[in-house]
Design an enzyme around this catalytic site. Structure first.
Site, PDB file in Angstrom:
ATOM      1  N   ARG A   1       0.849  -1.187   0.000  1.00 52.55           N
ATOM      2  CA  ARG A   1       0.000   0.000   0.000  1.00 52.55           C
ATOM      3  C   ARG A   1       0.888   1.241   0.000  1.00 52.55           C
ATOM      4  O   ARG A   1       1.287   1.751   1.040  1.00 52.55           O
ATOM      5  CB  ARG A   1      -0.930  -0.035   1.208  1.00 52.55           C
ATOM      6  CG  ARG A   1      -2.036  -1.068   1.096  1.00 52.55           C
ATOM      7  CD  ARG A   1      -2.990  -0.777  -0.062  1.00 52.55           C
ATOM      8  NE  ARG A   1      -3.649   0.496   0.084  1.00 52.55           N
ATOM      9  CZ  ARG A   1      -4.892   0.655   0.519  1.00 52.55           C
ATOM     10  NH1 ARG A   1      -5.610  -0.408   0.832  1.00 52.55           N
ATOM     11  NH2 ARG A   1      -5.415   1.861   0.631  1.00 52.55           N
TER      12      ARG A   1
ATOM     13  N   ASP B   1     -29.116 -27.467  24.217  1.00 55.79           N
ATOM     14  CA  ASP B   1     -28.599 -26.628  25.297  1.00 55.79           C
ATOM     15  C   ASP B   1     -28.677 -27.311  26.655  1.00 55.79           C
ATOM     16  O   ASP B   1     -27.735 -27.281  27.446  1.00 55.79           O
ATOM     17  CB  ASP B   1     -29.383 -25.314  25.373  1.00 55.79           C
ATOM     18  CG  ASP B   1     -28.788 -24.227  24.485  1.00 55.79           C
ATOM     19  OD1 ASP B   1     -27.594 -24.329  24.149  1.00 55.79           O
ATOM     20  OD2 ASP B   1     -29.517 -23.290  24.124  1.00 55.79           O
TER      21      ASP B   1
ATOM     22  N   LYS C   1     -11.869  -6.797  -9.734  1.00 57.04           N
ATOM     23  CA  LYS C   1     -12.024  -6.746  -8.280  1.00 57.04           C
ATOM     24  C   LYS C   1     -13.194  -5.841  -7.915  1.00 57.04           C
ATOM     25  O   LYS C   1     -13.259  -4.696  -8.355  1.00 57.04           O
ATOM     26  CB  LYS C   1     -10.757  -6.217  -7.600  1.00 57.04           C
ATOM     27  CG  LYS C   1     -10.929  -6.110  -6.073  1.00 57.04           C
ATOM     28  CD  LYS C   1      -9.750  -5.415  -5.397  1.00 57.04           C
ATOM     29  CE  LYS C   1     -10.046  -5.215  -3.907  1.00 57.04           C
ATOM     30  NZ  LYS C   1      -8.996  -4.429  -3.233  1.00 57.04           N
TER      31      LYS C   1
ATOM     32  N   LYS D   1     -32.861 -17.876  19.233  1.00 55.21           N
ATOM     33  CA  LYS D   1     -33.259 -19.251  19.570  1.00 55.21           C
ATOM     34  C   LYS D   1     -34.769 -19.463  19.504  1.00 55.21           C
ATOM     35  O   LYS D   1     -35.232 -20.532  19.092  1.00 55.21           O
ATOM     36  CB  LYS D   1     -32.729 -19.625  20.950  1.00 55.21           C
ATOM     37  CG  LYS D   1     -31.211 -19.737  21.009  1.00 55.21           C
ATOM     38  CD  LYS D   1     -30.731 -20.228  22.361  1.00 55.21           C
ATOM     39  CE  LYS D   1     -29.213 -20.352  22.383  1.00 55.21           C
ATOM     40  NZ  LYS D   1     -28.709 -20.923  23.640  1.00 55.21           N
TER      41      LYS D   1
ATOM     42  N   HIS E   1     -14.834  -0.030  -5.404  1.00 55.26           N
ATOM     43  CA  HIS E   1     -15.141  -0.154  -3.981  1.00 55.26           C
ATOM     44  C   HIS E   1     -16.416   0.613  -3.655  1.00 55.26           C
ATOM     45  O   HIS E   1     -16.571   1.773  -4.041  1.00 55.26           O
ATOM     46  CB  HIS E   1     -13.992   0.391  -3.123  1.00 55.26           C
ATOM     47  CG  HIS E   1     -12.703  -0.334  -3.320  1.00 55.26           C
ATOM     48  ND1 HIS E   1     -11.887  -0.123  -4.427  1.00 55.26           N
ATOM     49  CD2 HIS E   1     -12.077  -1.291  -2.578  1.00 55.26           C
ATOM     50  CE1 HIS E   1     -10.822  -0.914  -4.340  1.00 55.26           C
ATOM     51  NE2 HIS E   1     -10.918  -1.627  -3.236  1.00 55.26           N
TER      52      HIS E   1
END
Length: 702
Positions: free
Chosen positions: A223, A524, A339, A486, A312
């Site tokens: 970079r 559980d 990309k 749940k 991006h």
């Protein structure tokens, strides 16, 4: 109109093309390009003209590439056909292998889009754009290994697409290649791991390159915009000549694309051109300036450097249709590698990227598709399954070049990244939050040790029903469910185990392979109740009896959610008397009425002590990282209990357990519940006996 075949090969409308004087390398580039369209987009019923063309190509029917001799023979055929002086006057007169290329395509660079002609072949972006995207196609993708090289490293994958709606016979997409030999199927995936190097000095970057190499990276991204000072000629030479132990990708990201460079744009592009001249392995150029950049290097030869053209999006992930158009726009620049990085608003956004990734593989387009943020993490792991060109892994946790990047260590050792392949089954922990879970560590290590082809990932899910609808393929096999899903999981399953139905909560979902239906279970209570019983037996020094030590005990459950329901149910089954304490009294009362017990507000728990020797079980997230200083009950109230259990296992010893132990009370850690419920989940996921000793060995350091 012009048609771009590669960075150096562009057909202009009406241009005379001297095929005889074309180099063999260029001929093969053109032929391979044409063959990609022929193989990918002409899979329907052939027209009479197409049949004639195929008959003309009969000698090449089983070839994956055209040899020099075959190309020369084809040249002669076309020379005879066109009876011109070895000069081809238009695109349509090129050799048979590329006659079906999209000569009618309008110039993407002019922004005019594609021809509306639906009968001919189309660019990959066009093909994706024209798809029926009304259904969650990621739910119907089955990846298979190619039987031959299709132009990407180490035999990447193609997709075999199953009907999206079996009952109606509707099929969104055509089928592709079938699996090849077992040896090829078992090969490691070709997806590379790239480490971003973001030091402020050349010296720091050089050290990090060596760290990346030692820790297993395939390449590094330099970079340049991270450097505090940068002398293009001197520093690029230093990198390419002295610090080339790994392939180098040079990125010089401007602020307008999320980087740090805010200087002169010409100087920035000059540096990237210089990197190409010096022999860089890769450079990254932003789509916004890609056409300008390519125009500046047109006609020049850079044999080594591959150009990644990137886009991006830091706000969201576009639709599949828009992503397909974006792929086409990037391809039209002449990019070697496409990309696209987007941002996940919900985890279901990642499915868009997986779909584009698969179709880019089919169309022989090297594609990097990553979705940023915590909800996009699976894009960075499962790209190895779906055929991405590379992913990014950092040297240090938190030191990232884009949001959501995992570490190199986690990719290699937590997710076993290099062993992921198209056939790998996907499992995961669904929750919000979810990053605290140790389940990926436990299951992935177990899978690796026993040789089971699966990967277990973090799934930060906002809308459970939408998640399960989107990832509906049999590749997504099983899920552990934690807070807060749940109870809602009960409604999302096609079938629910009677115990889970009685509890009113599901913590384990398994997709039945025969029909794809979701089956809900609750595991559980098993591990937790067994651990609590063992703790009481140890305290009482009793064993060898069929009567549970919980029988007759006053069992106080903190929390009325899924885990609270499970423990209340399990303790009730063992003969305990149940009391539910919850922040919201009405919820406590509701659960107590269902189970058959009493209720109280959590704020009253400190003063609740009708008898000594009670059992306390915390099933809430109180005290979990990062809020480790919290506790659901005052220390002075703990003396009335004989045993305290805490379902929280991060940290291993919570403040509640620490204060209980200091008060002389027997404690049971949440890790016991975690391991106990994992035994059953593992067996339901894999159909294999749980390796219990292995589980305990894996978790002994946590």
């Amino acid at each position: 109109m012009k048609v771009t075949i590669s960075r150096d090969i562009v057909f202009e409308e009406g241009e005379k093309w001297d095929w005889k004087s074309t180099t063999e390398e260029t001929k093969h580039d053109i032929l391979d390009w044409g063959e990609a369209y022929e193989q990918t987009y002409n899979q329907g019923e052939e027209s009479e003209d197409e049949a004639a063309l195929n008959e003309d190509e009969g000698n090449h029917e089983n070839d994956e590439t055209i040899s020099n001799d075959a190309a020369a023979s084809q040249d002669q055929t076309d020379d005879d056909t066109n009876s011109s002086d070895d000069v081809i006057s238009d695109v349509a007169a090129l050799p048979t292998r590329i006659r079906r290329t999209p000569a009618y395509l309008e110039d993407y660079t002019s922004g005019e889009g594609l021809s509306d002609n639906e009968s001919g072949p189309r660019k990959v972006g066009s093909q994706i754009r024209k798809l029926d995207t009304s259904g969650p196609l990621i739910g119907h993708l089955k990846l298979t290994r190619c039987s031959s090289d299709i132009g990407l490293p180490n035999n990447p994958t193609r997709a075999e697409l199953l009907p999206a709606t079996v009952s109606s016979g509707k099929q969104h997409l055509p089928p592709f290649a079938s699996p090849s030999t077992e040896s090829e199927v078992m090969a490691k995936n070709a997806t590379l791991i790239c480490v971003p190097i973001m030091g402020e000095t050349i010296g720091k970057m050089a050290l990090d390159i060596q760290k990346a190499k030692l820790n297993g990276a395939d390449l590094v991204e330099i970079r340049l915009d991270s450097l505090t000072t940068f002398n293009a000629h001197q520093d690029l030479n230093t990198f390419i000549q002295q610090h080339n132990s790994l392939p180098l990708l040079f990125t010089y990201r401007p602020t307008w694309e999320g980087g740090k460079y805010d200087g002169d744009e010409n100087q920035r592009l000059d540096a990237l051109r210089l990197a190409m001249q010096l022999g860089a392995d890769y450079i990254d150029i932003e789509l916004k300036v890609a056409h300008e950049f390519y125009d500046s290097i047109r006609g020049k030869t850079f044999n080594k450097t591959k150009v990644i053209v990137s886009s991006h999006n830091y706000q969201h992930t576009p639709s599949v249709e828009d992503l397909g158009d974006l792929v086409a726009r990037i391809q039209a620049t002449g990019a070697d590698i496409v990309k696209i990085a987007t941002t996940a608003v919900e985890i279901t956004d990642v499915a868009h990227m997986f779909q584009i990734m698969v179709h880019s593989q089919v169309s022989r387009v090297p594609f990097i598709g990553l979705v940023m943020g915590d909800r996009g993490l699976i894009s960075r792991v499962l790209c190895a399954k779906f055929g991405g060109y590379l992913t990014f892994g950092t040297l240090e946790s938190g030191v990232v070049s884009a949001p959501g990047q995992p570490t190199l260590k986690d990719l290699l050792h937590l997710y076993n990244f290099k062993q992921l392949r198209p056939e790998t089954k996907v499992y995961g922990i669904i929750g919000k939050p979810v990053s605290h879970s140790k389940s990926p560590k436990l299951f992935n290590e177990a899978f690796k040790t026993v040789g089971f082809d699966g990967v277990y990932v973090f799934l930060l899910v906002d809308d459970l029903a939408n998640f399960l609808r989107t990832y509906s393929s049999t590749d997504f096999v099983g899920f552990s469910v934690t807070i807060p899903h749940k109870e809602s999981a009960l409604k999302c399953c096609d079938e629910v185990d009677p115990v889970a139905k009685s509890i009113g909560a599901v913590n384990c979902i398994v997709r039945r392979p025969t029909d794809g239906k979701l089956i809900g279970y609750n595991t559980d209570y098993v591990g937790a109740i067994s651990a609590i019983e063992d703790g009481l037996r140890g305290k009482l020094k009793s064993s060898g009896t069929d009567v549970s030590p919980l029988a007759g005990k006053l069992f106080v459950v903190i929390g009325a959610g899924g885990a609270g329901k499970a423990l209340a149910y399990g303790a009730k089954e063992k003969g305990a008397r149940i009391v539910i304490a919850n922040r919201t009294y009405d919820r406590a009362r509701e659960l107590a009425d269902v189970i058959g017990g009493d209720a109280l507000a959590l704020s009253d728990l400190d003063s609740y002590h009708p008898e000594d020797g009670m059992v306390l079980a915390n099933t809430t997230s109180i005290g979990m990282q990062p809020k480790v200083d919290e506790t659901p009950i005052s220390k002075h109230a703990l003396k009335y209990y004989s045993l305290v259990f805490d379902a929280v296992y991060t940290p291993k010893i919570t403040r509640l357990l620490k204060e209980a132990e200091e008060s002389g009370v027997t404690i049971v850690e949440g890790m016991e519940m975690f391991i106990g419920q994992a035994y059953e989940q593992y067996e339901k996921y894999t159909g294999l006996p749980a390796p219990k000793q292995l589980f305990r060995k894996i978790m002994e350091n946590y």
